[in-house]
Motif scaffolding. Structure first.
Motif, PDB file in Angstrom:
ATOM      1  N   LYS A   9       0.859  -1.161   0.000  1.00 43.88           N
ATOM      2  CA  LYS A   9       0.000   0.000   0.000  1.00 43.88           C
ATOM      3  C   LYS A   9       0.900   1.217   0.000  1.00 43.88           C
ATOM      4  N   ASN A 109      -5.219  -4.720  -5.382  1.00 43.57           N
ATOM      5  CA  ASN A 109      -6.250  -4.221  -4.493  1.00 43.57           C
ATOM      6  C   ASN A 109      -7.598  -4.831  -4.867  1.00 43.57           C
ATOM      7  N   ALA A 195      -8.870   0.291  -2.535  1.00 49.44           N
ATOM      8  CA  ALA A 195      -9.532  -0.061  -3.787  1.00 49.44           C
ATOM      9  C   ALA A 195     -10.834   0.712  -3.995  1.00 49.44           C
TER      10      ALA A 195
END
Length: 244
Positions: A9, A109, A195
């Motif tokens: 991330k 994601n 996402a």
């Protein structure tokens, strides 16, 4: 069975390792040990059938049993927290190696596929209860959950468990809000995830059905009319027999 998930991330890489400790052909219970770390955070938790039994609080430097004492008197051996701290060092070492090996891999994601909100117990106005917000099917973990009451943000009385791995490699999490229901109050649970372009939100309002005497009255009235009809029919039958 051992499952390892490596998640990126932004510039942060998180390593999650979960061990299924109790599995058979016919699964009666599922006991998981979940361990994870990042550059700035870490988690270590034991769960049984999705319920969190114990987790390491690395901020307050202690192990925590989140369930009420009446749920289970089970306790882990002394040194469980200290072992969790040592495991974090191993996890961060693996994290460093994983970052090197995965530097050219694309970020993955998956947005949450399910978000539901419901009350733990049957509603009674003025009686303390718990709202549960269950989010599932997302990757990577974790998600951020926000609560509101009548449009105002709520933080007091809220909690969230550690991400729980699903068999397909995605995750689920549960956030809870302690509340006292009052007729007409509106609550919301909003979830943020990399996402999602915008938070995913579900609304829940307090609607408690008040006792109604309508059906009883109509049933009683119908029974009374029916009995009167029977009585009238009997009267005229008797009168007819007397006249003949």
């Amino acid at each position: 069975m051992m499952m390892m998930k490596m998640m990126m991330k932004s510039s942060e890489l998180v390593v999650f390792v979960s061990s299924v400790l109790c599995v058979s052909a016919v699964v009666l219970h599922e006991d998981l040990h979940i361990r994870g770390c990042s550059d700035s955070d870490g988690e270590d938790a034991y769960t049984l059938d999705v319920e969190e039994l114990w987790y390491a609080d690395f901020i307050n430097k202690k192990g925590v049993y989140p369930l009420p004492s009446f749920f289970s008197s089970f306790r882990y051996n002394e040194g469980t927290y200290e072992q969790a701290v040592a495991d974090q060092q191993i996890c961060r070492s693996n994290l460093k190696n994983s970052r090197i090996g995965m530097k050219d891999l694309p970020e993955e994601n998956d947005a949450p596929s399910s978000l539901i909100i419901y009350s733990r117990d049957d509603l009674e106005l003025g009686q303390k209860n718990t709202l549960i917000c269950h989010v599932a099917g997302f990757y990577p973990a974790p998600v951020k959950v926000h609560w509101t009451k009548n449009g105002e943000n709520v933080t007091e009385g809220t909690s969230i468990n550690v991400p729980y791995p699903n068999k397909d490699g995605s995750f689920q999490q549960i956030s809870r809000l302690e509340f006292t229901p009052q007729q007409g109050d509106m609550y919301s649970c909003s979830v943020e995830h990399p996402a999602l372009e915008e938070p995913l939100t579900r609304l829940w309002d307090v609607q408690v059905q008040q006792p109604s005497v309508g059906p009883a009255v109509f049933c009683g009235l119908g029974l009374t009319i029916g009995l009167l009809g029977v009585a009238a029919g009997t009267f005229f039958l008797i009168k007819g027999n007397e006249c003949s």
